[in-house]
Design an enzyme around this catalytic site. Structure first.
Site, PDB file in Angstrom:
ATOM      1  N   ARG A  88       0.828  -1.213   0.000  1.00 50.25           N
ATOM      2  CA  ARG A  88       0.000   0.000   0.000  1.00 50.25           C
ATOM      3  C   ARG A  88       0.850   1.246   0.000  1.00 50.25           C
ATOM      4  NH1 ARG A  88      -4.804  -2.640   2.656  1.00 50.25           N
ATOM      5  NH2 ARG A  88      -6.431  -1.078   2.636  1.00 50.25           N
ATOM      6  N   ARG A 161     -17.964  -4.010   9.854  1.00 49.41           N
ATOM      7  CA  ARG A 161     -16.631  -3.601  10.296  1.00 49.41           C
ATOM      8  C   ARG A 161     -16.629  -2.254  11.010  1.00 49.41           C
ATOM      9  NH1 ARG A 161     -12.535  -4.707   5.315  1.00 49.41           N
ATOM     10  NH2 ARG A 161     -11.722  -2.707   6.046  1.00 49.41           N
ATOM     11  N   ARG A 172      -9.809   6.547   4.793  1.00 50.90           N
ATOM     12  CA  ARG A 172      -9.263   5.411   4.015  1.00 50.90           C
ATOM     13  C   ARG A 172      -9.065   5.809   2.553  1.00 50.90           C
ATOM     14  NH1 ARG A 172     -13.652   1.181   5.558  1.00 50.90           N
ATOM     15  NH2 ARG A 172     -12.607  -0.269   4.143  1.00 50.90           N
TER      16      ARG A 172
HETATM   17  P1  AP5 Z   1      -8.346  -3.941   4.384  1.00 50.61           P
HETATM   18  O1  AP5 Z   1      -9.052  -4.993   5.166  1.00 50.61           O
HETATM   19  O2  AP5 Z   1      -7.363  -4.365   3.348  1.00 50.61           O
HETATM   20  O3  AP5 Z   1      -9.443  -2.996   3.787  1.00 50.61           O
HETATM   21  P2  AP5 Z   1      -9.517  -2.162   2.416  1.00 50.61           P
HETATM   22  O4  AP5 Z   1      -8.343  -2.060   1.548  1.00 50.61           O
HETATM   23  O5  AP5 Z   1     -10.084  -0.875   2.902  1.00 50.61           O
HETATM   24  O6  AP5 Z   1     -10.370  -3.007   1.543  1.00 50.61           O
HETATM   25  P3  AP5 Z   1     -11.759  -3.538   1.853  1.00 50.61           P
HETATM   26  O7  AP5 Z   1     -11.665  -4.831   2.606  1.00 50.61           O
HETATM   27  O8  AP5 Z   1     -12.597  -2.437   2.477  1.00 50.61           O
HETATM   28  O9  AP5 Z   1     -12.365  -3.721   0.413  1.00 50.61           O
HETATM   29  P4  AP5 Z   1     -12.164  -4.824  -0.703  1.00 50.61           P
HETATM   30  O10 AP5 Z   1     -11.515  -4.180  -1.879  1.00 50.61           O
HETATM   31  O11 AP5 Z   1     -11.549  -6.071  -0.177  1.00 50.61           O
HETATM   32  O12 AP5 Z   1     -13.703  -5.031  -1.071  1.00 50.61           O
HETATM   33  P5  AP5 Z   1     -14.683  -6.273  -0.766  1.00 50.61           P
HETATM   34  O13 AP5 Z   1     -14.333  -7.430  -1.614  1.00 50.61           O
HETATM   35  O14 AP5 Z   1     -14.831  -6.490   0.710  1.00 50.61           O
HETATM   36  O15 AP5 Z   1      -7.586  -2.958   5.378  1.00 50.61           O
HETATM   37  C1  AP5 Z   1      -8.197  -2.474   6.543  1.00 50.61           C
HETATM   38  C2  AP5 Z   1      -7.212  -1.599   7.308  1.00 50.61           C
HETATM   39  O16 AP5 Z   1      -6.056  -2.360   7.705  1.00 50.61           O
HETATM   40  C3  AP5 Z   1      -6.621  -0.403   6.540  1.00 50.61           C
HETATM   41  O17 AP5 Z   1      -7.471   0.719   6.564  1.00 50.61           O
HETATM   42  C4  AP5 Z   1      -5.308  -0.177   7.320  1.00 50.61           C
HETATM   43  O18 AP5 Z   1      -5.544   0.491   8.537  1.00 50.61           O
HETATM   44  C5  AP5 Z   1      -4.858  -1.600   7.633  1.00 50.61           C
HETATM   45  N1  AP5 Z   1      -3.976  -2.166   6.594  1.00 50.61           N
HETATM   46  C6  AP5 Z   1      -4.235  -3.284   5.840  1.00 50.61           C
HETATM   47  N2  AP5 Z   1      -3.219  -3.532   4.985  1.00 50.61           N
HETATM   48  C7  AP5 Z   1      -2.298  -2.548   5.190  1.00 50.61           C
HETATM   49  C8  AP5 Z   1      -1.041  -2.253   4.580  1.00 50.61           C
HETATM   50  N3  AP5 Z   1      -0.526  -3.020   3.597  1.00 50.61           N
HETATM   51  N4  AP5 Z   1      -0.354  -1.163   5.024  1.00 50.61           N
HETATM   52  C9  AP5 Z   1      -0.831  -0.387   6.033  1.00 50.61           C
HETATM   53  N5  AP5 Z   1      -2.053  -0.608   6.648  1.00 50.61           N
HETATM   54  C10 AP5 Z   1      -2.763  -1.682   6.229  1.00 50.61           C
HETATM   55  O19 AP5 Z   1     -16.043  -5.648  -1.366  1.00 50.61           O
HETATM   56  C11 AP5 Z   1     -16.688  -4.549  -0.730  1.00 50.61           C
HETATM   57  C12 AP5 Z   1     -18.241  -4.752  -0.826  1.00 50.61           C
HETATM   58  O20 AP5 Z   1     -18.635  -4.646  -2.189  1.00 50.61           O
HETATM   59  C13 AP5 Z   1     -18.716  -6.135  -0.347  1.00 50.61           C
HETATM   60  O21 AP5 Z   1     -19.931  -5.990   0.328  1.00 50.61           O
HETATM   61  C14 AP5 Z   1     -18.886  -6.945  -1.649  1.00 50.61           C
HETATM   62  O22 AP5 Z   1     -19.905  -7.928  -1.517  1.00 50.61           O
HETATM   63  C15 AP5 Z   1     -19.276  -5.834  -2.643  1.00 50.61           C
HETATM   64  N6  AP5 Z   1     -18.764  -6.106  -3.998  1.00 50.61           N
HETATM   65  C16 AP5 Z   1     -17.529  -6.588  -4.328  1.00 50.61           C
HETATM   66  N7  AP5 Z   1     -17.403  -6.673  -5.669  1.00 50.61           N
HETATM   67  C17 AP5 Z   1     -18.581  -6.204  -6.199  1.00 50.61           C
HETATM   68  C18 AP5 Z   1     -19.066  -6.036  -7.550  1.00 50.61           C
HETATM   69  N8  AP5 Z   1     -18.304  -6.348  -8.616  1.00 50.61           N
HETATM   70  N9  AP5 Z   1     -20.305  -5.530  -7.710  1.00 50.61           N
HETATM   71  C19 AP5 Z   1     -21.081  -5.184  -6.643  1.00 50.61           C
HETATM   72  N10 AP5 Z   1     -20.692  -5.335  -5.352  1.00 50.61           N
HETATM   73  C20 AP5 Z   1     -19.448  -5.841  -5.128  1.00 50.61           C
END
Ligand code: AP5
Length: 216
Positions: A88, A161, A172
């Protein structure tokens, strides 16, 4: 066997697509977000250090996540690795390159999932996950078949969450644009970047990712 990065802002669908690749191709998902959330749930020292930072939507320090990934890579790489939410920052990207080359492993593709901010807000505000198996759902686009019960494992432990709220989401997104989006240019310059339309239906996004993986 391919090693890939899924790159995209919060809510782009990285976790959703990573889980499909685990099911369909037996790849290994390395999600730093999930590792950190597990540390919080277990109440470890690491979990206590990062809980507030994550709830506010800020990034944790590079050294913490680099250490977590290093440990996971040491456990085995069979099936190919999906880096989900890592790297990231540019420092994390450099560290990943060094880790892989020390192990004689390649980075085969960096898949950027493009989604606009309005869609991200809608996705994140409707998201819930299974506290037992980690399956990801959405109130509108992917509800459970039976209300209140996980389709995958039958658990009733469905959760939202702590960082899926308007203030944390704003932070974020800022963190993504400031610190993570420079990685698009970083990997483009190395000829490793592929872009998919993350706004498409989940199956269509999955097919686009499969095409990148199968291009050889
Ligand atoms: P992390 O858990 O990685 O969260 P994020 O990057 O904010 O990503 P998300 O999990 O929110 O989203 P996603 O892209 O995985 O989407 P999802 O598939 O769930 O990180 C959390 C925290 O940890 C960070 O803020 C930071 O503090 C820390 N952290 C983690 N890694 C770090 C690093 N490397 N460095 C520093 N800090 C770090 O989908 C979202 C929703 O949309 C779901 O409900 C899903 O069902 C829906 N959805 C998915 N695809 C579609 C589609 N094609 N159409 C319609 N709906 C869809």
């Amino acid at each position: 066997m391919a090693n890939i990065i899924l790159l995209g802002p919060p809510g782009a669908g990285k976790g959703t697509q990573a889980k499909r690749l685990v099911d369909e191709r037996r790849m290994v998902q390395l999600s730093t977000g999930d590792m950190l959330k597990e540390a919080i749930a277990r109440g470890t020292d690491l979990g206590k250090r990062v809980e507030g930072i994550m709830a506010r939507g800020e990034l944790v320090t590079d050294d913490i996540v680099i250490g977590l990934i290093e440990d996971k890579i040491a456990e085995g790489t069979d099936g190919g690795l999906i880096f989900d939410g890592f790297p990231r920052t540019l420092k994390q990207a450099d560290a990943l390159g060094e880790m892989l080359s020390r192990k004689g492993l390649s980075l085969d593709a960096v898949i950027e999932m493009q989604v606009d901010d309005a869609a991200l807000v809608a996705r994140i505000s409707g998201r819930f996950t299974c506290g037992n198996c980690g399956a990801v759902y959405h109130d509108r686009t992917r509800p459970t078949k039976v209300a209140g019960i996980c389709d995958v494992c039958g658990s009733h432990d469905l959760r939202r969450r702590a960082d899926d709220n308007a203030d944390a989401l704003k932070t974020r997104l800022m963190e993504y644009y400031k610190k993570t989006s420079p990685l698009v240019g970083y990997y483009y310059a190395r000829g490793q970047l592929a872009t998919v339309d993350g706004l498409a239906e989940m199956d269509t996004v999955g097919a686009a990712i499969a095409k990148v993986l199968d291009r050889g």
